[in-house]
Design an enzyme around this catalytic site. Structure first.
Site, PDB file in Angstrom:
ATOM      1  N   GLU A  59      19.934  -1.350  -3.943  1.00  0.00           N
ATOM      2  CA  GLU A  59      18.783  -2.141  -4.372  1.00  0.00           C
ATOM      3  C   GLU A  59      18.499  -1.872  -5.847  1.00  0.00           C
ATOM      4  OE1 GLU A  59      14.147  -2.884  -2.927  1.00  0.00           O
ATOM      5  OE2 GLU A  59      15.346  -1.306  -2.013  1.00  0.00           O
TER       6      GLU A  59
ATOM      7  N   ASP B 101       6.676  -4.120  -7.646  1.00  0.00           N
ATOM      8  CA  ASP B 101       5.534  -3.712  -6.834  1.00  0.00           C
ATOM      9  C   ASP B 101       4.718  -2.550  -7.381  1.00  0.00           C
ATOM     10  OD1 ASP B 101       7.156  -5.432  -5.426  1.00  0.00           O
ATOM     11  OD2 ASP B 101       7.067  -4.329  -3.554  1.00  0.00           O
TER      12      ASP B 101
END
Length: 454
Positions: free
Chosen positions: A425, A188
């Site tokens: 993550e 992102d």
């Protein structure tokens, strides 16, 4: 770096591996909401496209039928034009933003399904890799009628998915997929997108919104900034106003970048799907089509390579500018292959002290941005941390290219990072600290696959 098994007593190492496997399987079970596995229980309570593929890879190691169901659920939300959406929303949660009420795909997009609700963009097409892993696991167990039925319904969906990418996102046939949002890359806030994002003008009529991600990740330094989020939401707004029509989005979107990493993944996926089809007796014309697409996107990746650095580059379609950044995407040619001599040189860079072999790293895994880059941020999402799932993708590719020792080394380093059973993550590379959301499904999934294949 010393592999984690070196010097360890066999019994102790076996127990540690069993503990990691048990913990990883627990994470996947606890995130299972029936027909889908959420990406993470708090921050990501829905199904993400490339997460689901990696999750299916991990599930194939422990429950083949459940792995099939994971892909079935994702592909049941495929749009009629062939696109596989980047989010399939679970009706069980409304704690994620932007949710279906912001995208409004079922109302605005002619190709979107009415149910389930989805987002209006896509993510890298790693799904054929999951299909390959599932079929390998099924055949290792003797195979059954369920395997044949699963392949019969999955094959046309993935053929359609690859065709859509080749037509809607590479209409001129240059061999590089154009994305219209950094979210489509899966990376992102990577420095790859700094230039294209900086040129986006967020208009005053951007509908108001309230972020929810910062409620679950309390350190703001680990997440994109509010200014970045404004741009993210404006790009969504542009697509909404174009009603997600491929031609309209292509003509009007502020963000249009040929994503070299995405393109390398597509090349690999087409080759993997062709292998599945050839082995399973699928129509020869469709197998040949996948081979041709693999070659087209492989060629496009190599044409992007910087003549001096050897690293692949993205390209801003709106300006025509090649985007040279010190990010993991530069190693895209190592995924798709195509030039053995150049690959060997690039592999040396990949394993050098400037990248995986940095002397201060906890483990020798690739960071998302080179530590020597001025854009490097050790704790900030795709601007520095190590992502085990990306390491898995390279280790898988290395094995496919016949570089078993290099693939095994990445797997060993990845398992060392995950040995404590904390499936973050992403990870701060110097201390090995898990960051972002916890109990991340795809991190647990790649641990299971590494354990099953090492």
């Amino acid at each position: 770096m010393t592999p984690p098994t070196a010097g360890a007593r066999p019994g102790r190492n076996r127990l540690r591996r069993e503990a990691v496997a048990a913990r990883a399987a627990y994470v996947l079970r606890s995130n299972d909401v029936g027909t889908m596995t959420t990406a993470a229980p708090l921050l990501y309570p829905h199904m993400w496209s490339w997460d689901a593929a990696f999750i299916a890879v991990g599930l194939a190691s422990v429950a083949v039928e459940r792995a099939m169901l994971e892909l079935d659920t994702l592909l049941s939300a495929q749009w009629t034009n062939g696109m596989v959406p980047h989010i399939v929303f679970s009706p069980e949660s409304d704690s994620y933003f932007p949710g279906p009420e912001r995208w409004e795909c079922s109302r605005l997009a002619a190709a979107a399904p009415e149910m389930p609700e989805t987002s209006g963009i896509c993510q890298p097409p790693v799904h054929a890799l999951a299909l390959l892993r599932i079929l390998e696991a099924s055949e290792a167990q003797g195979g059954d009628a369920g395997q044949a039925a699963f392949l019969d319904r999955t094959w046309p969906r993935l053929v359609s998915w690859h065709r859509w990418l080749a037509t809607a996102r590479d209409p001129e046939g240059v061999g590089r997929v154009t994305i219209h949002h950094g979210w489509e890359s899966g990376m992102d806030n990577s420095p790859r997108w700094d230039g294209p994002y900086a040129r986006i003008e967020v208009r005053a009529d951007l509908p108001p919104y309230a972020r929810k991600d910062t409620a679950f990740v309390l350190d703001p330094g680990e997440r994109p900034t509010d200014e970045e989020y404004d741009r993210y939401l404006w790009l969504v707004e542009e697509m909404r106003r174009a009603r997600y029509d491929d031609a309209q989005v292509r003509a009007s979107a502020s963000f249009a970048v040929e994503d070299v990493f995405f393109s390398a993944v597509l090349a690999v996926a087409c080759e993997a799907l062709a292998d599945v089809g050839a082995h399973s007796g699928m129509p020869a014309a469709e197998v040949d089509e996948q081979r041709a697409l693999a070659e087209r996107f492989r060629r496009g990746v190599w044409q992007s390579v910087h003549p001096d650095t050897g690293l692949a580059r993205d390209r801003d379609v709106r300006t025509g500018e090649w985007l040279s950044t010190d990010t993991i995407a530069g190693f895209a040619p190592l995924l798709c292959g195509g030039d053995p001599a150049a690959e060997r040189r690039l592999l040396d860079v990949f394993e050098s002290p400037e990248w995986c072999g940095h002397p201060d790293f906890q483990v020798a895994l690739p960071p998302s941005t080179a530590p020597g880059s001025p854009d490097f941020r050790a704790r900030q999402y795709w601007r520095g941390p190590q992502w085990p799932v990306i390491a898995w993708l390279f280790s898988w590719a290395f094995h496919r290219h016949g570089w078993a020792a290099h693939g095994d080394r990445l797997a060993a380093e990845g398992l060392e990072l995950l040995a404590r059973g904390e499936f973050g993550e992403y990870y701060e590379p110097f201390a090995g600290e898990p960051l972002g959301s916890s109990h991340q499904s795809w991190t647990a999934a790649v641990a299971l696959d590494w354990l099953n294949h090492s």
